[in-house]
Scaffold this motif. Sequence first.
Motif, PDB file in Angstrom:
ATOM      1  N   LEU A  30      -8.838  -2.721  -1.286  1.00  0.00           N
ATOM      2  CA  LEU A  30      -8.115  -3.990  -1.365  1.00  0.00           C
ATOM      3  C   LEU A  30      -8.986  -5.053  -2.030  1.00  0.00           C
ATOM      4  O   LEU A  30     -10.212  -4.961  -2.060  1.00  0.00           O
ATOM      5  CB  LEU A  30      -7.720  -4.427   0.047  1.00  0.00           C
ATOM      6  N   ASP A  80      -7.897  -6.944   6.452  1.00  0.00           N
ATOM      7  CA  ASP A  80      -6.673  -6.958   5.674  1.00  0.00           C
ATOM      8  C   ASP A  80      -6.334  -8.419   5.377  1.00  0.00           C
ATOM      9  O   ASP A  80      -6.909  -9.339   5.968  1.00  0.00           O
ATOM     10  CB  ASP A  80      -5.558  -6.299   6.499  1.00  0.00           C
ATOM     11  N   HIS A 104       0.853  -1.184   0.000  1.00  0.00           N
ATOM     12  CA  HIS A 104       0.000   0.000   0.000  1.00  0.00           C
ATOM     13  C   HIS A 104       0.888   1.233   0.000  1.00  0.00           C
ATOM     14  O   HIS A 104       1.677   1.443   0.921  1.00  0.00           O
ATOM     15  CB  HIS A 104      -0.916  -0.006   1.222  1.00  0.00           C
ATOM     16  N   ARG A 105       0.776   2.035  -1.057  1.00  0.00           N
ATOM     17  CA  ARG A 105       1.620   3.214  -1.180  1.00  0.00           C
ATOM     18  C   ARG A 105       0.861   4.318  -1.918  1.00  0.00           C
ATOM     19  O   ARG A 105       0.170   4.039  -2.898  1.00  0.00           O
ATOM     20  CB  ARG A 105       2.914   2.859  -1.930  1.00  0.00           C
ATOM     21  N   ARG A 158      -2.848   3.737  -2.651  1.00  0.00           N
ATOM     22  CA  ARG A 158      -3.279   2.685  -3.578  1.00  0.00           C
ATOM     23  C   ARG A 158      -2.588   1.371  -3.238  1.00  0.00           C
ATOM     24  O   ARG A 158      -1.449   1.344  -2.792  1.00  0.00           O
ATOM     25  CB  ARG A 158      -2.981   3.081  -5.029  1.00  0.00           C
ATOM     26  N   TYR A 159      -3.328   0.276  -3.490  1.00  0.00           N
ATOM     27  CA  TYR A 159      -2.785  -1.065  -3.273  1.00  0.00           C
ATOM     28  C   TYR A 159      -2.123  -1.560  -4.554  1.00  0.00           C
ATOM     29  O   TYR A 159      -2.512  -1.181  -5.661  1.00  0.00           O
ATOM     30  CB  TYR A 159      -3.891  -2.028  -2.843  1.00  0.00           C
ATOM     31  N   ASN A 177      -7.525   0.912  -7.569  1.00  0.00           N
ATOM     32  CA  ASN A 177      -6.710   0.286  -6.524  1.00  0.00           C
ATOM     33  C   ASN A 177      -6.726   1.028  -5.189  1.00  0.00           C
ATOM     34  O   ASN A 177      -5.830   0.836  -4.358  1.00  0.00           O
ATOM     35  CB  ASN A 177      -5.263   0.121  -6.996  1.00  0.00           C
ATOM     36  N   GLN A 178      -7.747   1.810  -4.947  1.00  0.00           N
ATOM     37  CA  GLN A 178      -7.854   2.482  -3.648  1.00  0.00           C
ATOM     38  C   GLN A 178      -8.450   1.563  -2.582  1.00  0.00           C
ATOM     39  O   GLN A 178      -8.381   1.880  -1.399  1.00  0.00           O
ATOM     40  CB  GLN A 178      -8.703   3.751  -3.785  1.00  0.00           C
TER      41      GLN A 178
END
Length: 361
Positions: free
Chosen positions: A212, A180, A19-20, A23-24, A209-210
């Motif tokens: 999961l 998660d 996650h960065r 976004r995943y 991709n915001q």
Amino acid sequence: MSKTTHIANAAAPVMAPLHRDGRYRNHVPMHRLGFLKTLRLIWVSLFGKPTNTRPAGEIPVLALSRQQLLAAPNNSVFRLGHSTVLLKLRNQFFLTDPVFAKRASPVQWAGPQRFHQPPISLEDLPSIKAVILSHNHYDHLDHMAIKALIGKTEHFLAPIGVGDTLIEWGVPAAKVRQLDWWQSTEIDGMRFVATPSQHFSGRSLRDGNQTLWASWVMIDNDQKIFFSGDSGYFNGFKQIGDRYGPFDLTLMETGAYNVDWPDVHMQPEETLQAHIDLRGRWLLPIHNGTFDLAMHAWHEPFDRILALAWEKNIAISTPQMGQPFYLDYPTRGHAWWLGVEGVVESYIDDAEQPQGSRHQA
């Protein structure tokens, strides 16, 4: 930050999501099509799809009623279409990726249209103990279905971020549990673990991709079921199998694949290998037979996975929509899709020849 925290930490994760910058990301970099391939794919999707991506005949559906479901034996599994599966466990009902809309699309006047009606309507479904969601794509997360299920569903299990969408749609936050990868939660003694998958998320051009994506492990005492959601083939299946296998049943994505999408969807050969990695006993292919989402013939996923499973002596079941699969007395079902295309007049059917109990498989 997720708005719900009703989760429990599992053991130290083998594979944590990346996650960065909000976004995943998958651990394996995504395959890029390039501008010309992307343009060609869009053009073919809109104007040049082969006619066999949709069935020539009517998909057979066994209609279900609430009374039938309530009277069904424990440990029954019903395919309702695509990746929507209804499981009766401990005399309670659990529903995966409920999609009942006519189209897997942000609008109902365009986009992939259903091949068949669901075996049962949303209104006729019995009370649902938990809805289990894998990610937020339109063929897995149906706004209309979620709204209709709010009043009859006790819990909604979702990967991180997807639960926030449910809350925005009106699901009470107290009903939502966001997990998660490798986190777990319990419902009336049953354990649910969000496990890795290799895919992506997004419902618009701006939210890629915001949230999961995940697969799911369901544990009911000594009985274990795996639900793949969507995924490309990756070493996470082996990690899940080593940690939680063997599985009595794997509900595995088998459809909507393309050689240009190796990171996010599996070819049937990869589906079979993932089932083996998971140490699965019975394989039930899903993500097929309902929507036109790729360039292959609509029946090709069934043809290929069945041939591969028979070649490798893998126990596989291909029930038609609405037909029960019994975990305690599993059977292969029949090649119902052959009749849709007029290939055969009678089906290969061994439904009356049980392959043994789940403990013998």
